[in-house]
Write an enzyme that holds these catalytic residues in place. Structure first.
Site, PDB file in Angstrom:
ATOM      1  N   ASP A  58     -13.590 -16.365   7.539  1.00  0.00           N
ATOM      2  CA  ASP A  58     -12.198 -16.002   7.279  1.00  0.00           C
ATOM      3  C   ASP A  58     -11.507 -15.719   8.611  1.00  0.00           C
ATOM      4  O   ASP A  58     -11.676 -14.650   9.194  1.00  0.00           O
ATOM      5  CB  ASP A  58     -12.165 -14.782   6.344  1.00  0.00           C
ATOM      6  CG  ASP A  58     -10.742 -14.322   6.024  1.00  0.00           C
ATOM      7  OD1 ASP A  58      -9.793 -14.820   6.669  1.00  0.00           O
ATOM      8  OD2 ASP A  58     -10.590 -13.456   5.146  1.00  0.00           O
ATOM      9  N   TYR A  81     -12.096  -7.220   5.386  1.00  0.00           N
ATOM     10  CA  TYR A  81     -10.897  -7.313   4.553  1.00  0.00           C
ATOM     11  C   TYR A  81     -10.596  -8.795   4.321  1.00  0.00           C
ATOM     12  O   TYR A  81     -10.510  -9.567   5.274  1.00  0.00           O
ATOM     13  CB  TYR A  81      -9.681  -6.646   5.213  1.00  0.00           C
ATOM     14  CG  TYR A  81      -8.447  -6.815   4.376  1.00  0.00           C
ATOM     15  CD1 TYR A  81      -8.264  -6.045   3.227  1.00  0.00           C
ATOM     16  CD2 TYR A  81      -7.502  -7.793   4.673  1.00  0.00           C
ATOM     17  CE1 TYR A  81      -7.162  -6.236   2.401  1.00  0.00           C
ATOM     18  CE2 TYR A  81      -6.391  -7.988   3.861  1.00  0.00           C
ATOM     19  CZ  TYR A  81      -6.226  -7.206   2.726  1.00  0.00           C
ATOM     20  OH  TYR A  81      -5.138  -7.405   1.912  1.00  0.00           O
ATOM     21  N   LYS A  87      -1.828 -16.169   8.019  1.00  0.00           N
ATOM     22  CA  LYS A  87      -1.075 -15.307   8.940  1.00  0.00           C
ATOM     23  C   LYS A  87      -0.304 -16.054  10.042  1.00  0.00           C
ATOM     24  O   LYS A  87       0.823 -16.437   9.810  1.00  0.00           O
ATOM     25  CB  LYS A  87      -2.009 -14.225   9.484  1.00  0.00           C
ATOM     26  CG  LYS A  87      -2.360 -13.207   8.390  1.00  0.00           C
ATOM     27  CD  LYS A  87      -2.843 -11.902   8.928  1.00  0.00           C
ATOM     28  CE  LYS A  87      -2.744 -10.813   7.890  1.00  0.00           C
ATOM     29  NZ  LYS A  87      -3.981 -10.550   7.140  1.00  0.00           N
ATOM     30  N   TYR A 130       0.826  -1.216   0.000  1.00  0.00           N
ATOM     31  CA  TYR A 130       0.000   0.000   0.000  1.00  0.00           C
ATOM     32  C   TYR A 130       0.851   1.254   0.000  1.00  0.00           C
ATOM     33  O   TYR A 130       0.692   2.136   0.825  1.00  0.00           O
ATOM     34  CB  TYR A 130      -0.967  -0.014   1.192  1.00  0.00           C
ATOM     35  CG  TYR A 130      -1.790  -1.267   1.208  1.00  0.00           C
ATOM     36  CD1 TYR A 130      -2.872  -1.400   0.354  1.00  0.00           C
ATOM     37  CD2 TYR A 130      -1.445  -2.336   2.019  1.00  0.00           C
ATOM     38  CE1 TYR A 130      -3.601  -2.574   0.303  1.00  0.00           C
ATOM     39  CE2 TYR A 130      -2.163  -3.512   1.976  1.00  0.00           C
ATOM     40  CZ  TYR A 130      -3.235  -3.619   1.123  1.00  0.00           C
ATOM     41  OH  TYR A 130      -3.944  -4.784   1.081  1.00  0.00           O
TER      42      TYR A 130
HETATM   43  C1  LIG Z   1      -4.398 -10.589   5.801  1.00  0.00           C
HETATM   44  C2  LIG Z   1      -5.728 -11.135   5.527  1.00  0.00           C
HETATM   45  C3  LIG Z   1      -6.031 -11.770   4.314  1.00  0.00           C
HETATM   46  C4  LIG Z   1      -5.036 -11.865   3.177  1.00  0.00           C
HETATM   47  O1  LIG Z   1      -3.906 -12.589   3.515  1.00  0.00           O
HETATM   48  P1  LIG Z   1      -2.544 -12.397   2.683  1.00  0.00           P
HETATM   49  O2  LIG Z   1      -1.632 -13.452   3.234  1.00  0.00           O
HETATM   50  O3  LIG Z   1      -2.078 -10.999   2.938  1.00  0.00           O
HETATM   51  O4  LIG Z   1      -2.868 -12.612   1.254  1.00  0.00           O
HETATM   52  C5  LIG Z   1      -7.294 -12.292   4.154  1.00  0.00           C
HETATM   53  N1  LIG Z   1      -8.223 -12.218   5.144  1.00  0.00           N
HETATM   54  C6  LIG Z   1      -7.961 -11.622   6.318  1.00  0.00           C
HETATM   55  C7  LIG Z   1      -9.014 -11.588   7.367  1.00  0.00           C
HETATM   56  C8  LIG Z   1      -6.721 -11.052   6.557  1.00  0.00           C
HETATM   57  O5  LIG Z   1      -6.466 -10.428   7.714  1.00  0.00           O
END
Ligand SMILES: *Cc1c(COP(=O)(O)O)cnc(C)c1O
Length: 435
Positions: A255, A154, A284, A26
């Site tokens: 997610d 997100y 993550k 970003y």
């Molecule tokens: C960071 C994140 C993603 C994307 O993961 P990347 O490894 O950066 O592609 C998707 N969903 C959530 C909730 C996130 O925090």
């Protein structure tokens, strides 16, 4: 007599070389935003090239939950490296991937029994969306292709993931024409510790009533929304989502890429609502912040449905799928987490964050202070200065990277009381000074 220390010259030269060629997240090439070269990291400390040392408040974007340079994780990498770092996953398999899949099935909510290993969170979300669409297509239903979500979310930066990010944060206007138009409900208003207000769900229910026939799945972050606004909402909202998805025959994708592996005080945040998804995304913290790895889990029913109708296979397969080094590391990180008192640590972090950040409420430029598990957020009334603030935090000896109007911390679980107080003291000092 001021002489410039050699380490400052090294640091300045790294910044200059970086600015010649590199993009950052970003950011724009040549942007004036400050950049701090790091030479080493250990425990909760980042060592800068100029000799300074910073207390880490970010866990490298939710991932380094055990801190840095962790002996158990180092040993896991070394051991696996001497066996094999990578082999293709098409037609081959190996113990690290198998053992990781078994462990993920064991620790995630009931019903999730199959594991697709992906290389990043965004890819895990793409895989989840493709699974949902292919599940309906396998049953001859090609109208259920859209997704419904809530604002403030997100889910990643690739096109499918971007289409379910908050429309403003996901730049939907800029990419209009490239993005699938999804269905957006308002951001839940009711906070986790408030009394549940049923009217909070009215608009979601109305949209579901109008769009269910065209929906493959609902996708959302459970209880704690991350990069779309660091917002926390009532577990009952998630229960209502699960209920209405069941009634409408729509799949639920949860997610947990940011929230998974203990950050919110439960191993997975959907446990706050006692809800299990049809499809779960992890990433993550999966490898303790050492390497990129993500996973999409789903039920036997969805996996079998996809298998039984043409094309009879799931159409996705990254080159580095199931990377043995990352899988073995993930297993070591999960073991380490489960063998530590992570729940108590998160409770302690939450208490110290509340104690340390609540005084920020009295500052006139602060709109809100909120804490959930190991996440502390100070929301400002205006977007923060992305040159002044990072410099001010580094001058205070802490690593805190705000975005938009949000100044937040999510430290490694192993942080000491003193170091955590230094983080919250720095936030109060810096935000007081920018008045
Ligand atoms: C960071 C994140 C993603 C994307 O993961 P990347 O490894 O950066 O592609 C998707 N969903 C959530 C909730 C996130 O925090």
């Amino acid at each position: 007599m001021n002489s410039i220390a050699p380490s400052n010259l090294v640091s300045a030269s790294l910044v200059a070389r970086d600015r010649n060629h590199l993009w950052h997240p970003y950011s724009a090439v040549g942007a004036p935003t400050p950049l701090f070269p790091v030479v080493a990291a250990s425990g909760v400390r980042l060592e800068l090239a100029d000799g300074r040392s910073l207390i880490d408040g970010m866990s490298s974007w939710w991932s380094a939950i055990h801190g840095y340079n962790v002996p158990q994780l180092n040993a896991a990498v070394t051991a696996q490296l001497s066996r094999m770092s990578h082999v293709m996953f098409g037609g081959l398999t190996h113990e690290p991937a198998i053992a990781l899949a078994e462990r993920l099935v064991e620790i995630t909510p009931e019903g999730l029994e199959t594991v697709f290993l992906a290389d990043s969170g965004s890819v895990a979300v793409e895989v989840a969306i493709k699974m949902a669409i292919q599940y309906w297509a396998a049953q001859g239903n090609t109208t259920r292709r859209r997704l419904m979500t809530i604002r403030g979310g997100y889910h990643g930066d690739t096109f499918g993931a971007m289409s379910v990010c908050d429309p403003i944060m996901g730049m939907h206007t800029l990419f209009a024409g490239n993005l699938t138009q999804q269905v957006f409900a308002p951001r839940p208003a009711c906070r986790p510790h408030n009394i549940w207000n049923p009217s909070d769900f009215t608009e979601f229910a109305g949209l579901m009533g109008r769009h269910a026939d065209s929906l493959a799945a609902v996708i959302l972050e459970p209880i704690a929304q991350g990069a779309g606004g660091m917002w926390f909402y009532h577990p009952q909202y998630l229960r209502e989502v699960r209920k209405i998805c069941n009634e409408s025959g729509v799949l639920l994708i949860i997610d947990e890429i940011a929230t998974g592996f203990g950050r919110t005080g439960k191993l997975f945040a959907c446990e706050h609502a006692d809800v299990a998804p049809d499809i779960l995304c992890l990433g993550k913290a999966l490898t303790g912040g050492y390497m990129t790895l993500a996973a999409t889990l789903t039920t036997q029913t969805i996996a079998e449905t996809i298998a039984h109708k043409p094309p009879g296979v799931f159409m996705h397969g990254p080159t580095f799928m199931g990377n043995p080094l990352a899988c073995h590391l993930a297993l070591a990180s999960i073991d380490l987490l489960l063998n530590t008192p992570w729940r108590n640590r998160i409770d302690d972090i939450a208490m110290l964050l509340r104690n340390g950040l609540s005084r920020c409420r009295a500052l006139p430029n602060v709109a809100d202070v909120r804490v959930f598990g190991g996440i502390g957020v100070v929301e400002m009334k205006e977007p923060v200065d992305m040159v002044a603030l990072p410099n001010a935090f580094v001058a205070q000896g802490v690593w805190i990277r705000p975005f938009g109007r949000l100044v937040y911390v999510m430290p490694p679980y192993v942080i000491s009381k003193d170091d955590l107080e230094r983080l919250t003291d720095a936030i109060y000092a810096v935000l007081s000074a920018v008045l």
